[in-house]
Design a protein around this motif. Structure first.
Motif, mmCIF file in Angstrom:
data_model
loop_
_atom_site.group_PDB
_atom_site.id
_atom_site.type_symbol
_atom_site.label_atom_id
_atom_site.label_comp_id
_atom_site.label_asym_id
_atom_site.label_seq_id
_atom_site.Cartn_x
_atom_site.Cartn_y
_atom_site.Cartn_z
ATOM 1 N N THR A 19 0.855 -1.182 0.000
ATOM 2 C CA THR A 19 0.000 0.000 0.000
ATOM 3 C C THR A 19 0.893 1.235 0.000
ATOM 4 O OG1 THR A 19 -1.616 -1.221 1.333
ATOM 5 C CG2 THR A 19 -1.917 1.151 1.168
ATOM 6 N N LYS A 20 0.740 2.079 -1.001
ATOM 7 C CA LYS A 20 1.676 3.196 -1.182
ATOM 8 C C LYS A 20 1.210 4.491 -0.518
ATOM 9 C CE LYS A 20 4.685 0.904 -3.541
ATOM 10 N NZ LYS A 20 4.451 -0.400 -2.889
ATOM 11 N N LYS A 21 2.187 5.292 -0.099
ATOM 12 C CA LYS A 21 1.895 6.622 0.441
ATOM 13 C C LYS A 21 2.265 7.659 -0.620
ATOM 14 C CE LYS A 21 2.739 7.810 4.793
ATOM 15 N NZ LYS A 21 3.471 8.238 6.022
ATOM 16 N N ARG A 62 -2.810 12.785 2.271
ATOM 17 C CA ARG A 62 -3.906 13.657 2.704
ATOM 18 C C ARG A 62 -5.188 13.435 1.897
ATOM 19 N NH1 ARG A 62 -1.432 19.551 0.974
ATOM 20 N NH2 ARG A 62 -1.599 19.272 -1.273
ATOM 21 N N GLY A 63 -5.395 12.212 1.444
ATOM 22 C CA GLY A 63 -6.686 11.867 0.862
ATOM 23 C C GLY A 63 -6.944 12.348 -0.545
ATOM 24 N N GLU A 64 -5.896 12.722 -1.276
ATOM 25 C CA GLU A 64 -6.134 13.300 -2.592
ATOM 26 C C GLU A 64 -5.749 12.413 -3.779
ATOM 27 O OE1 GLU A 64 -4.054 17.007 -2.517
ATOM 28 O OE2 GLU A 64 -5.521 17.937 -1.184
ATOM 29 N N CYS A 65 -4.882 11.430 -3.574
ATOM 30 C CA CYS A 65 -4.319 10.728 -4.741
ATOM 31 C C CYS A 65 -4.808 9.289 -4.920
ATOM 32 C CB CYS A 65 -2.795 10.736 -4.677
ATOM 33 S SG CYS A 65 -2.100 9.610 -3.430
ATOM 34 N N GLY A 66 -5.279 8.664 -3.852
ATOM 35 C CA GLY A 66 -5.783 7.296 -3.941
ATOM 36 C C GLY A 66 -4.715 6.215 -3.923
ATOM 37 N N ALA A 67 -3.439 6.595 -3.823
ATOM 38 C CA ALA A 67 -2.360 5.585 -3.838
ATOM 39 C C ALA A 67 -2.498 4.593 -2.686
ATOM 40 C CB ALA A 67 -0.996 6.268 -3.770
ATOM 41 N N CYS A 68 -3.115 5.023 -1.595
ATOM 42 C CA CYS A 68 -3.192 4.188 -0.378
ATOM 43 C C CYS A 68 -4.500 3.416 -0.274
ATOM 44 C CB CYS A 68 -3.044 5.091 0.844
ATOM 45 S SG CYS A 68 -4.430 6.258 0.961
ATOM 46 N N THR A 69 -5.275 3.343 -1.365
ATOM 47 C CA THR A 69 -6.592 2.703 -1.299
ATOM 48 C C THR A 69 -6.489 1.230 -0.914
ATOM 49 O OG1 THR A 69 -7.336 4.166 -3.084
ATOM 50 C CG2 THR A 69 -8.728 2.253 -2.577
ATOM 51 N N VAL A 93 -11.327 2.463 0.978
ATOM 52 C CA VAL A 93 -10.948 3.462 1.984
ATOM 53 C C VAL A 93 -9.572 4.005 1.620
ATOM 54 C CG1 VAL A 93 -10.168 3.691 4.382
ATOM 55 C CG2 VAL A 93 -12.285 2.458 3.896
ATOM 56 N N ASN A 94 -9.373 5.314 1.817
ATOM 57 C CA ASN A 94 -8.038 5.887 1.733
ATOM 58 C C ASN A 94 -7.361 5.674 3.093
ATOM 59 O OD1 ASN A 94 -8.337 6.768 -0.884
ATOM 60 N ND2 ASN A 94 -8.812 8.866 -0.334
ATOM 61 N N ALA A 95 -6.378 4.798 3.126
ATOM 62 C CA ALA A 95 -5.781 4.400 4.399
ATOM 63 C C ALA A 95 -5.085 5.543 5.121
ATOM 64 C CB ALA A 95 -4.795 3.249 4.169
ATOM 65 N N CYS A 96 -4.670 6.571 4.367
ATOM 66 C CA CYS A 96 -3.998 7.712 5.013
ATOM 67 C C CYS A 96 -4.971 8.575 5.786
ATOM 68 C CB CYS A 96 -3.242 8.545 3.983
ATOM 69 S SG CYS A 96 -4.304 9.446 2.820
ATOM 70 N N MET A 97 -6.262 8.408 5.519
ATOM 71 C CA MET A 97 -7.276 9.256 6.157
ATOM 72 C C MET A 97 -8.029 8.534 7.262
ATOM 73 S SD MET A 97 -6.966 12.127 4.686
ATOM 74 C CE MET A 97 -8.453 13.041 5.058
HETATM 75 S S1 FES Z 1 -1.707 8.713 0.113
HETATM 76 FE FE1 FES Z 1 -2.863 9.946 -1.277
HETATM 77 S S2 FES Z 1 -4.928 9.472 -0.757
HETATM 78 FE FE2 FES Z 1 -3.743 8.443 0.750
#
Ligand code: FES
Ligand code: FES
Length: 162
Positions: free
Chosen positions: A44-46, A50-57, A65-69
């Motif tokens: 799972t990538k960072k 801050r919930g904008e890119c979806g890399a952590c889905t 879920v966006n795991a960073c949020m």
């Molecule tokens: S790291 Fe970008 S939405 Fe979570």
């Protein structure tokens, strides 16, 4: 003496890819940091954090879920599925296979999040057209702009898994 507002701790238990896991630590820990830094699951990538890119889905109780949020404390007692938990043994998940077949990645940084989001998107039944797939996958940003291949992979996997 005043209590330190930054010293709050949490104790949680959760299922990660079918394994029962436990955590005791800083209450500010996100699910993303818990997975990557505590459990060593770096699939799972960072990206933006801050919930904008979806890399952590990833999936929590089957939902995207966006795991960073999400705070780890909110995952207490829940079922988390990451990219590491998608394949069955050596057999790739149909969405993973479709991403390879359709050449749906370049640098690959967004790919784990794209695949997890695609699994959710297909489960939600949001795959009846290219436009619908693009709309419901729009929370996942690809800086390489592999969108045509990603949409094609999702459409192909949706046919296979429905
Ligand atoms: S790291 Fe970008 S939405 Fe979570
Ligand atoms: S493949 Fe590079 S960011 Fe999507």
């Amino acid at each position: 003496m005043e209590s330190d507002p930054f010293s709050a701790q949490v104790t949680i238990s959760l299922s990660v890819n079918g394994n029962e896991e436990h955590f005791h630590g800083d209450a500010r820990t996100t699910v993303l940091d818990l997975l990557r830094e505590v459990f060593g699951l770096t699939g799972t990538k960072k990206g933006c954090n801050r919930g904008e890119c979806g890399a952590c889905t990833l999936l929590v109780d089957g939902a995207r879920v966006n795991a960073c949020m999400m705070l780890a404390a909110s995952a207490d007692g829940r079922v988390v599925t990451t990219i590491e938990g998608l394949a069955t043994g050596d057999e790739l998940h149909p969405v993973q296979r479709a991403f390879i077949d359709h050449d749906a990645f370049q640098c690959g940084f967004c790919t784990a999040g794209q695949i997890m989001s695609a699994v959710g998107c297909i489960r939600e039944g949001r795959t009846t057209s290219d436009e619908e797939i693009r709309e419901w996958m729009s929370g996942n940003i690809c800086r390489c702009s592999a969108y045509p291949q990603i949409a094609a992979a999702v459409a192909a996997a949706a046919k296979e898994t429905v």
